[in-house]
Design a protein around this motif. Structure first.
Motif, short mmCIF file in Angstrom:
data_model
loop_
_atom_site.label_atom_id
_atom_site.label_comp_id
_atom_site.label_asym_id
_atom_site.label_seq_id
_atom_site.Cartn_x
_atom_site.Cartn_y
_atom_site.Cartn_z
N ASN A 126 -2.35 -2.24 -5.42
CA ASN A 126 -3.00 -1.71 -4.21
C ASN A 126 -2.23 -0.54 -3.60
N TRP A 154 -1.36 2.98 -2.67
CA TRP A 154 -2.06 4.27 -2.69
C TRP A 154 -1.14 5.44 -2.37
N ARG A 182 -3.04 7.30 -5.00
CA ARG A 182 -3.71 8.56 -4.67
C ARG A 182 -2.75 9.65 -4.19
N GLU A 187 0.81 -1.21 0.00
CA GLU A 187 0.00 0.00 0.00
C GLU A 187 0.85 1.27 0.00
N SER A 232 -4.93 2.24 -7.62
CA SER A 232 -5.16 2.71 -6.24
C SER A 232 -4.32 3.93 -5.87
#
Length: 588
Positions: free
Chosen positions: A145, A147, A171, A123, A169
């Motif tokens: 995955n 982010w 961001r 992540e 994912s």
């Protein structure tokens, strides 16, 4: 029989064995093989492993390749501060459960394609503080995955289009502190769904109109510390979701009309450390969500009346470090949600009595280091929730009676470095929750014996560097939470036991800072001297500095006035140097 005492020889032998074990761990792997990260003890020469939380941290500076033996169930892996220069293909192939990977503060300049390919659970990837310059398309392949990606502190000047393809994912992207000179080499490669973008600390000299138009999901944009100058209207067009904008540390001198128009979701605007000289309302939109407005450390001397009236949700205003000599009438009217007002380090000399009349929810008010000579009566009467007031470093000679009445939530009050010479006995009467009171550096000559009555929560009291010659009996009675009292640099005389706090009441007392002159000799005969003497700490003279009075013999106390002591130690040295220089000049 008691356990045997460890002899020095046994201790040295044990330490030697420990060193040998560590050395063996370092050298036992065959040349060319990576160091093993985790052994049965949970520790190796390179890493610390915490199996209960599936966490591995490796911080060995000499590490030149990734360690082996990292547990397959590791969730967080941190490899920092080493000599790694590259990441090979399938570098983490066995760590399918990894969620956080930190590879920061190293020498990584190359990442092979497929290095992260098996990390489908990852992540957060942190590559901050390396030597990355060129990244190839596909280098982040497999991170479906992820982010958050931190590429800050590298040498990146540009990114190829498609480098973030296949990362649905993603961001948050940080490209802070790189070598970016133009946004044209960066923005086309970014995914349109990015929500947070950090570009601070680069070399961006120009930002064109509509350059961010396709990033309609962007909520946080950091453009600080680049050095660009004035911005053109429309530069933020299309940022309909932007809530946080940071523009501090540039060379902005002027804001064009409607610069921020259309940023309806803007909640925080920071323009600190620029060169702005005025703030006008037509530079902004309505910004119904704006809660934080900061223009600290500019050259602002003029603020248009009513500027803040349109921002009804304002929570914090920071105007520290400008050239304000006055404020427009009603500048804060209607801002009932305002909790923090910072006006320090300006040139304010007078205050409108109604300046804070609507600030019933304010907690922080900072007016320190201005040229304020008087505080209007009732100035804080509406600020019943205020917890921190700073008036330090002004020209106050007088505090109106009742100026702090009803401020029962006040915890920190700074009045130091003004020109106060006396205080009303009731000036602090309602400050039941106050923790710290700063009165140092004034010209206070005396204190009413009841001035601190009722201050049950007072912990720190600064009275140093005043003109106090006498402290009346009972002045410090009734202070159960007091920890520190600062009395040094005052010409105190006629010191008695009754002027000191009581052991039965002030059980939290840690120290009272004083000048250890012979005026303190009577205290040696106080019934509580064994207690209070251990709390009285010498600040002057220098030879007794930090000694407690109970450790100082009476005959070691100096009878010179504190300020003369300071002059004798420092002033005479300065005069001697000047004399030598004068003789030298005359002889030449």
């Amino acid at each position: 029989m008691q356990g045997q005492r460890t002899t020095p020889s046994r201790y040295r032998a044990a330490k030697l064995l420990q060193v040998l074990v560590i050395m063996a761990a370092i050298i036992r792997h065959a040349p060319g093989q990576p160091i093993r990260a985790c052994d049965s003890s949970g520790r190796s020469a390179a890493c610390t492993c915490k199996p209960l939380i599936a966490f591995v941290i490796c911080t060995r500076p000499e590490l030149t390749e990734l360690p082996s033996g990292i547990p397959n169930n590791t969730i967080s892996l941190r490899i920092t501060g080493n000599q790694l220069t590259s990441l090979p293909r399938m570098a983490f192939h066995q760590l399918s459960q990894l969620q956080m990977l930190t590879l920061s503060s190293s020498q990584i300049s190359e990442i092979k394609l497929g290095a992260f390919e098996t990390l489908s659970s990852l992540e957060w990837l942190n590559l901050e503080g390396n030597m990355l310059e060129n990244l190839s398309v596909g280098v982040f392949r497999g991170l479906v995955n992820m982010w958050k990606l931190d590429l800050g502190g590298n040498r990146i000047e540009s990114l190829p289009v498609g480098i973030f393809s296949g990362l649905p994912s993603l961001r948050q992207i940080s490209l802070a502190r790189n070598g970016i000179k133009t946004l044209d080499h960066i923005l086309p490669s970014l995914p349109i769904h990015v929500q947070s973008l950090e570009l601070d600390g680069n070399y961006i000299s120009r930002i064109d109109r509509n350059v961010f138009a396709r990033f309609q999901n962007l909520s946080s944009l950091v453009l600080s510390d680049n050095g660009f100058g004035n911005l053109v209207p429309g530069v933020f067009n299309g940022l309909i979701s932007l809530s946080r904008l940071y523009l501090n540390g540039n060379n902005i001198t002027f804001l064009p009309p409607d610069l921020f128009l259309g940023l309806e979701e803007l909640g925080s605007l920071t323009l600190d450390n620029n060169r702005l000289v005025q703030l006008k309302g037509n530079r902004f939109g309505d910004h119904p969500s704006l809660t934080v407005f900061s223009v600290a450390n500019n050259n602002v001397s003029t603020i248009e009346a009513g500027l803040f009236g349109r921002f009804q949700k304002l929570n914090s205003v920071n105007l520290d470090g400008n050239n304000l000599t006055s404020l427009p009438t009603g500048i804060f009217h209607g801002l009932v949600k305002l909790k923090s007002v910072r006006l320090e380090n300006n040139r304010l000399h007078t205050l409108d009595p109604d300046l804070f009349q609507d600030l019933r929810n304010a907690w922080l008010i900072k007016l320190g280091h201005n040229n304020i000579k008087t505080i209007p009566s009732g100035f804080f009467s509406s600020c019943l929730k205020v917890g921190y007031i700073n008036l330090q470093g002004n020209d106050l000679t007088y505090l109106p009676p009742g100026i702090f009445d009803n401020l029962t939530s006040l915890q920190f009050l700074e009045l130091g470095d003004n020109k106060l010479d006396n205080l009303d006995a009731n000036v602090f009467r309602d400050l039941h929750d106050v923790w710290h009171i700063y009165l140092q550096g004034n010209g206070i000559k005396s204190l009413p014996s009841t001035i601190f009555n009722g201050l049950q929560m007072l912990r720190l009291l600064y009275l140093n560097d005043n003109k106090l010659s006498v402290i009346e009996h009972g002045t410090f009675d009734g202070l159960p939470m007091i920890e520190n009292i600062y009395l040094q640099d005052n010409p105190l005389t006629n010191i008695t036991c009754e002027m000191l706090p009581s052991q039965n009441v002030s059980t939290s007392l840690t120290e009272i800072n004083i000048d250890c002159t012979c005026e303190w000799e009577p205290v040696y005969d106080c019934p509580e001297f064994s207690w209070v003497g251990s709390k009285l700490e010498c600040s002057n003279p220098l030879r007794l500095s930090s000694d407690s009075l109970d450790k100082v013999p009476k005959n070691a106390l100096t009878c010179a006035a504190p300020r003369m002591v300071c002059f004798n130690q420092i002033g005479w040295v300065a005069l001697s140097v000047l004399a030598l220089l004068s003789n030298s000049l005359i002889s030449n």
